[in-house]
Design a protein around this motif. Structure first.
Motif, PDB file in Angstrom:
ATOM      1  N   ALA A  93       0.825  -1.208   0.000  1.00  0.00           N
ATOM      2  CA  ALA A  93       0.000   0.000   0.000  1.00  0.00           C
ATOM      3  C   ALA A  93       0.857   1.255   0.000  1.00  0.00           C
ATOM      4  O   ALA A  93       1.948   1.279   0.575  1.00  0.00           O
ATOM      5  CB  ALA A  93      -0.940   0.005   1.203  1.00  0.00           C
ATOM      6  N   TYR A  94       0.349   2.290  -0.660  1.00  0.00           N
ATOM      7  CA  TYR A  94       0.944   3.613  -0.625  1.00  0.00           C
ATOM      8  C   TYR A  94       0.103   4.499   0.285  1.00  0.00           C
ATOM      9  O   TYR A  94      -1.129   4.391   0.311  1.00  0.00           O
ATOM     10  CB  TYR A  94       0.958   4.248  -2.015  1.00  0.00           C
ATOM     11  CG  TYR A  94       1.801   3.540  -3.045  1.00  0.00           C
ATOM     12  CD1 TYR A  94       3.109   3.936  -3.295  1.00  0.00           C
ATOM     13  CD2 TYR A  94       1.271   2.495  -3.800  1.00  0.00           C
ATOM     14  CE1 TYR A  94       3.878   3.297  -4.260  1.00  0.00           C
ATOM     15  CE2 TYR A  94       2.028   1.855  -4.767  1.00  0.00           C
ATOM     16  CZ  TYR A  94       3.322   2.256  -4.992  1.00  0.00           C
ATOM     17  OH  TYR A  94       4.089   1.623  -5.945  1.00  0.00           O
ATOM     18  N   CYS A  95       0.758   5.406   1.004  1.00  0.00           N
ATOM     19  CA  CYS A  95       0.041   6.357   1.852  1.00  0.00           C
ATOM     20  C   CYS A  95       0.559   7.755   1.562  1.00  0.00           C
ATOM     21  O   CYS A  95       1.769   8.014   1.613  1.00  0.00           O
ATOM     22  CB  CYS A  95       0.242   6.011   3.324  1.00  0.00           C
ATOM     23  SG  CYS A  95      -0.563   7.178   4.453  1.00  0.00           S
ATOM     24  N   CYS A  96      -0.352   8.664   1.265  1.00  0.00           N
ATOM     25  CA  CYS A  96      -0.027  10.056   0.946  1.00  0.00           C
ATOM     26  C   CYS A  96      -0.668  10.953   2.001  1.00  0.00           C
ATOM     27  O   CYS A  96      -1.892  10.972   2.161  1.00  0.00           O
ATOM     28  CB  CYS A  96      -0.562  10.387  -0.451  1.00  0.00           C
ATOM     29  SG  CYS A  96      -0.432  12.125  -0.908  1.00  0.00           S
ATOM     30  N   GLY A  97       0.151  11.696   2.746  1.00  0.00           N
ATOM     31  CA  GLY A  97      -0.350  12.603   3.770  1.00  0.00           C
ATOM     32  C   GLY A  97      -0.128  14.042   3.362  1.00  0.00           C
ATOM     33  O   GLY A  97       0.964  14.412   2.910  1.00  0.00           O
TER      34      GLY A  97
END
Length: 281
Positions: A93-97
């Motif tokens: 998974a990728y997470c963009c904050g």
């Protein structure tokens, strides 16, 4: 050659009053996906998570979702969420904050409204979402790439907004949901000495009725939820503060560090010390 032209009369329902600014990108895979990130929230930023492979189980805003490859998850600022991979499958998974986003009609750092679905299927947009996430991930450590990251983030926000599933407008009188009321109570009082008897007394119902309503609404038992809520806060404190493990234990409701260590390892899979070392190495 096939030539395509942009339509000059294009319009968008998304009105950006203030664009978001990228804070971080991360990618979870392999051993990292085996450690759940339990109940926590981000008070000053929004997150977009894209599951490119695998399956998971997520609790978002008190509702449980079974997630799979191609799903896009949206966490508004202040939304409690719990993230776990299916043990035998795992996830990539990728997470963009990002922070500072202000869309017309929504509070700051909100990408969707309370009525919108927080879990979306990327469908035909799978390749586009994955490419944008990978580009952002690759660019965050490249010097002088701030402008590139900024424009990639705006494209990601626009694309995710296009995918958002909104319910049809209709008159909807909400019934009283005991499970969600108990969940909100636990969210704010998780460090108190709570058990099923105390919760039943507080809400003036039997223990059986409370447990049944809670599981039907949230997807797990009240005590299981409370423990994950405590562990989520503990994970945040271990990563973001210099508090000792004993002090972290006290902050989340454990007077004896040994009990805290046992509960933490049972939920996360490693001891609090190992977890801190893993993220701070």
């Amino acid at each position: 050659m096939i030539q395509r032209f942009m339509k000059s009369n294009r319009s968008s329902s998304l009105v950006v009053e203030q664009p978001g600014e990228l804070l971080y990108m991360c990618m979870v895979e392999g051993k990292q996906s085996e450690m759940p990130r339990t109940m926590h929230r981000h008070n000053n930023c929004t997150e977009i998570v894209f599951i490119s492979e695998g399956q998971g189980a997520h609790i978002i805003g008190g509702n449980k979702y079974t997630t799979q490859d191609g799903d896009v998850l949206i966490y508004n600022s202040g939304t409690l969420h719990d993230e776990s991979a299916q043990p035998s499958i795992g996830v990539v998974a990728y997470c963009c904050g990002f922070q500072g986003l202000k869309l017309r009609g929504l509070p700051a750092n909100h990408l969707i409204s309370a009525q919108d679905q927080p879990v979306l299927s990327s469908g035909e947009h799978y390749d586009s979402i994955k490419s944008l996430m990978q580009l952002l991930y690759d660019q965050v450590e490249v010097s002088r790439s701030a402008d590139i990251c900024h424009h990639l983030l705006q494209a990601l926000i626009q694309l995710v907004n296009r995918m958002t599933v909104r319910p049809d407008a209709q008159l909807n009188i909400l019934d009283y949901d005991l499970g969600q009321e108990v969940r909100r109570f636990i969210d704010e009082r998780y460090a108190d000495e709570l058990d099923l008897q105390a919760l039943a007394k507080r809400f003036k119902v039997s223990r059986y009725h409370l447990a049944h309503c809670f599981k039907a609404s949230v997807g797990c038992s009240p005590i299981h939820y409370m423990i994950r809520r405590r562990m989520g806060e503990a994970q945040t404190l271990l990563i973001n503060t210099g508090l000792s493990i004993t002090e972290v234990a006290e902050q989340v409701g454990y007077h004896y560090p040994s009990y805290f260590n046992t509960a933490f390892k049972k939920v996360v899979g490693v001891t609090p010390g190992s977890y801190r070392n893993h993220y701070l190495k």
